[in-house]
Design a protein around this motif. Structure first.
Motif, PDB file in Angstrom:
ATOM      1  N   GLN A  40       0.747  -1.218   0.219  1.00  0.00           N
ATOM      2  CA  GLN A  40      -0.484  -0.217   0.237  1.00  0.00           C
ATOM      3  C   GLN A  40       0.971   1.273  -0.131  1.00  0.00           C
ATOM      4  O   GLN A  40       1.512   1.492   0.729  1.00  0.00           O
ATOM      5  CB  GLN A  40      -1.146  -0.014   1.174  1.00  0.00           C
ATOM      6  CG  GLN A  40      -1.828  -1.128   1.408  1.00  0.00           C
ATOM      7  CD  GLN A  40      -3.124  -1.206  -0.262  1.00  0.00           C
ATOM      8  OE1 GLN A  40      -3.157  -0.298  -0.170  1.00  0.00           O
ATOM      9  NE2 GLN A  40      -3.485  -2.052  -0.349  1.00  0.00           N
ATOM     10  N   SER A  52      -0.206   4.464   0.869  1.00  0.00           N
ATOM     11  CA  SER A  52      -0.649   5.335   1.465  1.00  0.00           C
ATOM     12  C   SER A  52       0.267   4.759   3.251  1.00  0.00           C
ATOM     13  O   SER A  52       0.773   3.840   3.057  1.00  0.00           O
ATOM     14  CB  SER A  52      -2.040   5.070   1.939  1.00  0.00           C
ATOM     15  OG  SER A  52      -2.427   3.905   1.811  1.00  0.00           O
ATOM     16  N   PRO A  90      -1.443   3.872   6.260  1.00  0.00           N
ATOM     17  CA  PRO A  90      -2.621   3.647   7.362  1.00  0.00           C
ATOM     18  C   PRO A  90      -2.845   4.472   8.808  1.00  0.00           C
ATOM     19  O   PRO A  90      -1.515   4.859   9.429  1.00  0.00           O
ATOM     20  CB  PRO A  90      -2.609   2.148   7.307  1.00  0.00           C
ATOM     21  CG  PRO A  90      -1.774   1.637   5.609  1.00  0.00           C
ATOM     22  CD  PRO A  90      -0.612   2.669   6.496  1.00  0.00           C
ATOM     23  N   PRO A  91      -3.116   4.769   9.276  1.00  0.00           N
ATOM     24  CA  PRO A  91      -3.650   4.829  10.111  1.00  0.00           C
ATOM     25  C   PRO A  91      -3.236   4.457  11.481  1.00  0.00           C
ATOM     26  O   PRO A  91      -2.697   4.689  12.520  1.00  0.00           O
ATOM     27  CB  PRO A  91      -5.318   5.377  10.588  1.00  0.00           C
ATOM     28  CG  PRO A  91      -5.886   5.340   9.252  1.00  0.00           C
ATOM     29  CD  PRO A  91      -4.809   4.821   8.384  1.00  0.00           C
ATOM     30  N   ARG A 123       0.362   5.236  12.047  1.00  0.00           N
ATOM     31  CA  ARG A 123       0.592   6.547  12.661  1.00  0.00           C
ATOM     32  C   ARG A 123       0.554   6.458  14.174  1.00  0.00           C
ATOM     33  O   ARG A 123       1.914   7.384  14.821  1.00  0.00           O
ATOM     34  CB  ARG A 123      -0.201   7.623  11.759  1.00  0.00           C
ATOM     35  CG  ARG A 123       0.178   8.023  11.198  1.00  0.00           C
ATOM     36  CD  ARG A 123      -0.655   8.754  10.264  1.00  0.00           C
ATOM     37  NE  ARG A 123      -1.750   8.483   9.396  1.00  0.00           N
ATOM     38  CZ  ARG A 123      -2.530   9.339   8.671  1.00  0.00           C
ATOM     39  NH1 ARG A 123      -3.672   9.509   9.542  1.00  0.00           N
ATOM     40  NH2 ARG A 123      -2.812   8.491   7.306  1.00  0.00           N
ATOM     41  N   THR A 171      -0.907  -7.201   2.782  1.00  0.00           N
ATOM     42  CA  THR A 171      -2.364  -6.348   3.892  1.00  0.00           C
ATOM     43  C   THR A 171      -2.421  -7.815   3.377  1.00  0.00           C
ATOM     44  O   THR A 171      -2.713  -8.559   2.272  1.00  0.00           O
ATOM     45  CB  THR A 171      -2.633  -5.559   3.188  1.00  0.00           C
ATOM     46  OG1 THR A 171      -3.126  -5.224   2.290  1.00  0.00           O
ATOM     47  CG2 THR A 171      -1.770  -4.155   3.339  1.00  0.00           C
ATOM     48  N   CYS A 178      -8.064  -6.312   8.429  1.00  0.00           N
ATOM     49  CA  CYS A 178      -7.046  -5.895   7.671  1.00  0.00           C
ATOM     50  C   CYS A 178      -5.141  -5.902   8.613  1.00  0.00           C
ATOM     51  O   CYS A 178      -5.100  -5.349   9.365  1.00  0.00           O
ATOM     52  CB  CYS A 178      -7.303  -4.113   6.947  1.00  0.00           C
ATOM     53  SG  CYS A 178      -5.372  -3.938   5.768  1.00  0.00           S
ATOM     54  N   TYR A 189      -2.130  -6.477   8.569  1.00  0.00           N
ATOM     55  CA  TYR A 189      -0.445  -6.041   7.464  1.00  0.00           C
ATOM     56  C   TYR A 189       0.959  -6.516   8.732  1.00  0.00           C
ATOM     57  O   TYR A 189       1.334  -6.576   9.313  1.00  0.00           O
ATOM     58  CB  TYR A 189      -0.109  -3.838   8.282  1.00  0.00           C
ATOM     59  CG  TYR A 189      -1.030  -2.928   7.829  1.00  0.00           C
ATOM     60  CD1 TYR A 189      -1.271  -2.913   7.010  1.00  0.00           C
ATOM     61  CD2 TYR A 189      -1.878  -2.660   8.239  1.00  0.00           C
ATOM     62  CE1 TYR A 189      -2.079  -1.834   6.211  1.00  0.00           C
ATOM     63  CE2 TYR A 189      -3.226  -2.353   8.641  1.00  0.00           C
ATOM     64  CZ  TYR A 189      -3.463  -1.895   7.273  1.00  0.00           C
ATOM     65  OH  TYR A 189      -4.389  -0.551   7.093  1.00  0.00           O
ATOM     66  N   TYR A 220      -3.324  -4.347  13.060  1.00  0.00           N
ATOM     67  CA  TYR A 220      -4.340  -4.944  12.424  1.00  0.00           C
ATOM     68  C   TYR A 220      -4.979  -4.008  12.740  1.00  0.00           C
ATOM     69  O   TYR A 220      -4.985  -2.935  13.758  1.00  0.00           O
ATOM     70  CB  TYR A 220      -4.537  -6.938  12.810  1.00  0.00           C
ATOM     71  CG  TYR A 220      -4.938  -6.244  13.944  1.00  0.00           C
ATOM     72  CD1 TYR A 220      -6.524  -6.252  14.247  1.00  0.00           C
ATOM     73  CD2 TYR A 220      -4.146  -6.577  14.963  1.00  0.00           C
ATOM     74  CE1 TYR A 220      -6.413  -6.184  15.908  1.00  0.00           C
ATOM     75  CE2 TYR A 220      -4.496  -6.340  16.534  1.00  0.00           C
ATOM     76  CZ  TYR A 220      -5.615  -6.018  16.456  1.00  0.00           C
ATOM     77  OH  TYR A 220      -5.504  -6.667  18.443  1.00  0.00           O
ATOM     78  N   GLU A 221      -6.223  -3.946  12.447  1.00  0.00           N
ATOM     79  CA  GLU A 221      -7.625  -2.881  12.296  1.00  0.00           C
ATOM     80  C   GLU A 221      -9.137  -2.955  11.540  1.00  0.00           C
ATOM     81  O   GLU A 221      -8.704  -3.794  10.745  1.00  0.00           O
ATOM     82  CB  GLU A 221      -7.189  -1.485  12.055  1.00  0.00           C
ATOM     83  CG  GLU A 221      -7.203  -1.240  10.020  1.00  0.00           C
ATOM     84  CD  GLU A 221      -6.687  -0.081   9.659  1.00  0.00           C
ATOM     85  OE1 GLU A 221      -6.911   1.122  10.321  1.00  0.00           O
ATOM     86  OE2 GLU A 221      -6.337   0.225   9.040  1.00  0.00           O
ATOM     87  N   THR A 238     -11.716  -2.907   9.009  1.00  0.00           N
ATOM     88  CA  THR A 238     -12.013  -2.227   8.362  1.00  0.00           C
ATOM     89  C   THR A 238     -13.327  -2.390   7.749  1.00  0.00           C
ATOM     90  O   THR A 238     -13.971  -2.788   7.531  1.00  0.00           O
ATOM     91  CB  THR A 238     -11.017  -2.759   6.666  1.00  0.00           C
ATOM     92  OG1 THR A 238     -10.707  -1.868   5.795  1.00  0.00           O
ATOM     93  CG2 THR A 238     -11.270  -4.262   6.340  1.00  0.00           C
ATOM     94  N   ASN A 254     -12.881  -1.763   4.121  1.00  0.00           N
ATOM     95  CA  ASN A 254     -13.152  -1.196   2.312  1.00  0.00           C
ATOM     96  C   ASN A 254     -13.093  -3.057   2.376  1.00  0.00           C
ATOM     97  O   ASN A 254     -13.802  -3.443   0.867  1.00  0.00           O
ATOM     98  CB  ASN A 254     -11.314  -1.753   2.471  1.00  0.00           C
ATOM     99  CG  ASN A 254     -11.040  -0.501   2.591  1.00  0.00           C
ATOM    100  OD1 ASN A 254     -12.064   0.603   2.495  1.00  0.00           O
ATOM    101  ND2 ASN A 254      -9.695   0.353   3.089  1.00  0.00           N
TER     102      ASN A 254
END
Length: 161
Positions: free
Chosen positions: A4, A6, A8-9, A12, A70, A116, A118, A144-145, A147, A149
Motif C-alpha cells: 500500500q 498510503s 495507514p492510521p 501512525r 496486507t 486488515c 499488515y 491490524y485494524e 476495515t 473496505n
C-alpha cells in the motif's frame, strides 16, 4: 496482499505511541535523577529512549518504502490452542478463499468483522499459499485494524414466479 502506498492510521498511532513512550521514559528518569541523583536509572532510560526511537524509525522506514503486505478478510473463526501462546484465526477473503493465521493469544478479534492485517514483507511472499497455518506473526505482524473496505459480493437475487 498488495503493498500500500498510503500511510495507514494504524501505523501512525503505533509510531506516535512508540516515540511518546520513549520520551516518557526519559522524562520520568530525568525527574528521578534530579531528586535522587540515580545515574543508573538515567542511563537505562536513555537506552530505552534510544531503542524506542530506533524502533519507531524502523517502522516508519518499512511503511514509507511500502515493504509490507496486507491481508483483508472477514474473521470466520477463532480457535484457542491449548498450552500455546497463539490462537488460530481463520479469515475469509474477497475471492472466497480461507486463510489461517497464528496470532498472539492477546490479539483482540471478533467474529464476522472484516479486518486488515499488515505484515512485514519477507524475501518471498508467503501469501501465495492457500493456507498460512504455520505463519507465526509475532515477528511479521506490524498491526491490524477493523476495515470497511471489504465488500463481500451479495448473492444474486432471483425473481421466482
Amino acid at each position: 496482499m498488495n503493498p500500500q502506498p498510503s500511510f495507514p492510521p494504524v501505523f501512525r498511532r503505533k509510531i506516535l505511541f512508540t516515540f511518546i513512550l520513549g520520551f516518557a521514559f526519559l522524562l520520568i528518569a530525568g525527574a528521578v535523577f534530579l531528586l535522587s541523583h540515580d545515574q543508573v536509572l538515567l542511563c537505562l532510560s536513555i537506552l530505552l529512549f534510544g531503542a524506542s526511537v530506533y524502533k519507531g524509525w524502523q517502522l516508519y522506514r518499512t511503511v514509507s518504502r511500502g515493504s509490507y503486505e496486507t491481508v483483508i478478510g472477514i474473521c470466520t473463526g477463532i480457535t484457542e490452542l491449548p498450552f500455546r501462546k497463539h490462537k488460530r484465526v481463520t479469515l475469509l477473503r474477497e475471492d472466497e478463499t480461507e486463510i489461517s493465521l497464528l496470532l498472539d493469544r492477546h490479539t483482540q478479534l471478533r467474529l464476522q468483522i472484516p479486518y486488515c492485517f499488515y505484515f512485514r514483507k519477507a524475501a518471498g511472499s508467503c501469501f501465495k499459499q492457500d493456507s498460512l497455518n504455520l505463519l507465526l506473526s509475532t515477528d511479521n505482524l506490524l498491526g491490524y485494524e477493523e476495515t470497511e473496505n471489504f465488500l463481500p459480493e451479495e448473492p444474486a437475487q432471483r425473481d421466482i414466479p
